[in-house]
Design an enzyme around this catalytic site. Sequence first.
Site, mmCIF file in Angstrom:
data_model
loop_
_atom_site.group_PDB
_atom_site.id
_atom_site.type_symbol
_atom_site.label_atom_id
_atom_site.label_comp_id
_atom_site.label_asym_id
_atom_site.label_seq_id
_atom_site.Cartn_x
_atom_site.Cartn_y
_atom_site.Cartn_z
ATOM 1 N N TYR A 108 -9.009 1.914 2.522
ATOM 2 C CA TYR A 108 -7.778 1.429 1.892
ATOM 3 C C TYR A 108 -7.268 2.474 0.899
ATOM 4 O O TYR A 108 -8.034 2.993 0.079
ATOM 5 C CB TYR A 108 -8.032 0.112 1.147
ATOM 6 C CG TYR A 108 -6.840 -0.357 0.332
ATOM 7 C CD1 TYR A 108 -5.931 -1.250 0.877
ATOM 8 C CD2 TYR A 108 -6.611 0.121 -0.953
ATOM 9 C CE1 TYR A 108 -4.817 -1.662 0.162
ATOM 10 C CE2 TYR A 108 -5.499 -0.272 -1.683
ATOM 11 C CZ TYR A 108 -4.608 -1.167 -1.121
ATOM 12 O OH TYR A 108 -3.510 -1.560 -1.828
ATOM 13 N N GLU A 196 1.227 1.487 0.754
ATOM 14 C CA GLU A 196 -0.090 0.951 1.063
ATOM 15 C C GLU A 196 -0.479 1.379 2.468
ATOM 16 O O GLU A 196 0.289 1.175 3.404
ATOM 17 C CB GLU A 196 -0.044 -0.574 0.965
ATOM 18 C CG GLU A 196 -1.390 -1.201 0.802
ATOM 19 C CD GLU A 196 -1.267 -2.706 0.565
ATOM 20 O OE1 GLU A 196 -1.793 -3.170 -0.452
ATOM 21 O OE2 GLU A 196 -0.646 -3.386 1.390
#
Length: 385
Positions: A108, A196
């Site tokens: 991530y 993101e």
Amino acid sequence: MKIHEYQAKEILDKGGIPVPKGVVATTSEEAAAAGSELGCSVVVKAQVHAGGRGKAGGIKLVASPEEAGAAASELIGSNLVTHQTGPEGVPIRSVLVEEALEVDRELYVGMVIDGSAGGVVVMASEAGGMDIEEVAEETPEKIVRIAIDPVLGLLPYQARKIAYSLNVATDQVRPVAAMMSKLYDLFLSHDCSLIEINPLVATKDGRLLAADAKLNFDDDAMFRHRDLAQLYDPEQEDPLEAEAGKFGVSYVRLDGDVGCMVNGAGLAMATMDVTFAAGTAPANFLDVGGGADDEKIAQALKIILSDGNVAKILINIFGGILRCDVVARGALIAAERAENGMPPMVVRMLGTNADEGRKLLEESSLNVTLVDDLNQAALAIKALG
Ligand code: GDP
Ligand code: MN
């Protein structure tokens, strides 16, 4: 402003960040053709402005072009309901057909404007993938956060620190650090509010690719990004919020029953607190802005009334450039146009032409309670039940 995954990936690609090969399709034929063009197993990904697609059945791994076509025809034209959408979901108009990756690890990486840090905060975690929300909730220590000094920018040691925290192979440390610098440059040059990449996939053959990408832009900066502004997709937005945007009214739909019309964002937030203090809840946040005329007020009230939950209205105006009599006239226009009538209103008006505004409302046939301060407003809202 939000954009679709495939658009975000085009931007990442231009910025030198590796993304899987992919083709957008709006029909099942196009999806099948994309599948044969890619010539490998593919993932068919619903393009909507919401995350949580994987868990909601919006991401399908298929083995042949025929299956890609079938997956696309199932998705396109339907509504996808994820934990980030309302119960009605958002419409799927296109899919991204993309080379399937042989996933070794899902990482991530995120960047967001953090008000309390006064700048961009970079986040990274080894525990990427579909359960990142649970990771943040239950094991927040697994997410590394680094605040970036806006003057210094993302420093090389910080970029390396992120790479190390992701526990990538030694020969990947430099590429990941370089990727973080590119991402940060992209964040600034595109006036992003959020980037993101979840997951950033480490493949079994040692590649690192952005398998998912979310880019949000600062609405107030769109005037200097004409090309990005064109990517706006109103169909993916709440219809009332999209309508409000057309009139330059800041409106956010909430789930209470007190429709709030206010000038100024801070006063609008305080007004929402007042509805809570009254033991009720706001149906919306609405800042009508500074230079509104009576027509804009009427449109703002129309948007408030279009929300079927609204049972009462709280108007809180501090008249400056926006005169209170203009607000009152706007309310009268809205009442005339309202098909189901105007619900009871509690009105607090102060400032420019307040007396004239109050008089207009008092002499009208509307059910209006005029109050002088926010305490009285709370009591009056409470009295309406
Ligand atoms: P989201 O659920 O809306 O965040 O959609 P994502 O694009 O992140 O996809 C959800 C999940 O699908 C990912 O976390 C992966 O586990 C899986 N996925 C996505 N693309 C691929 C792929 O190319 N290969 C494989 N094996 N899995 C994938
Ligand atoms: Mn994702």
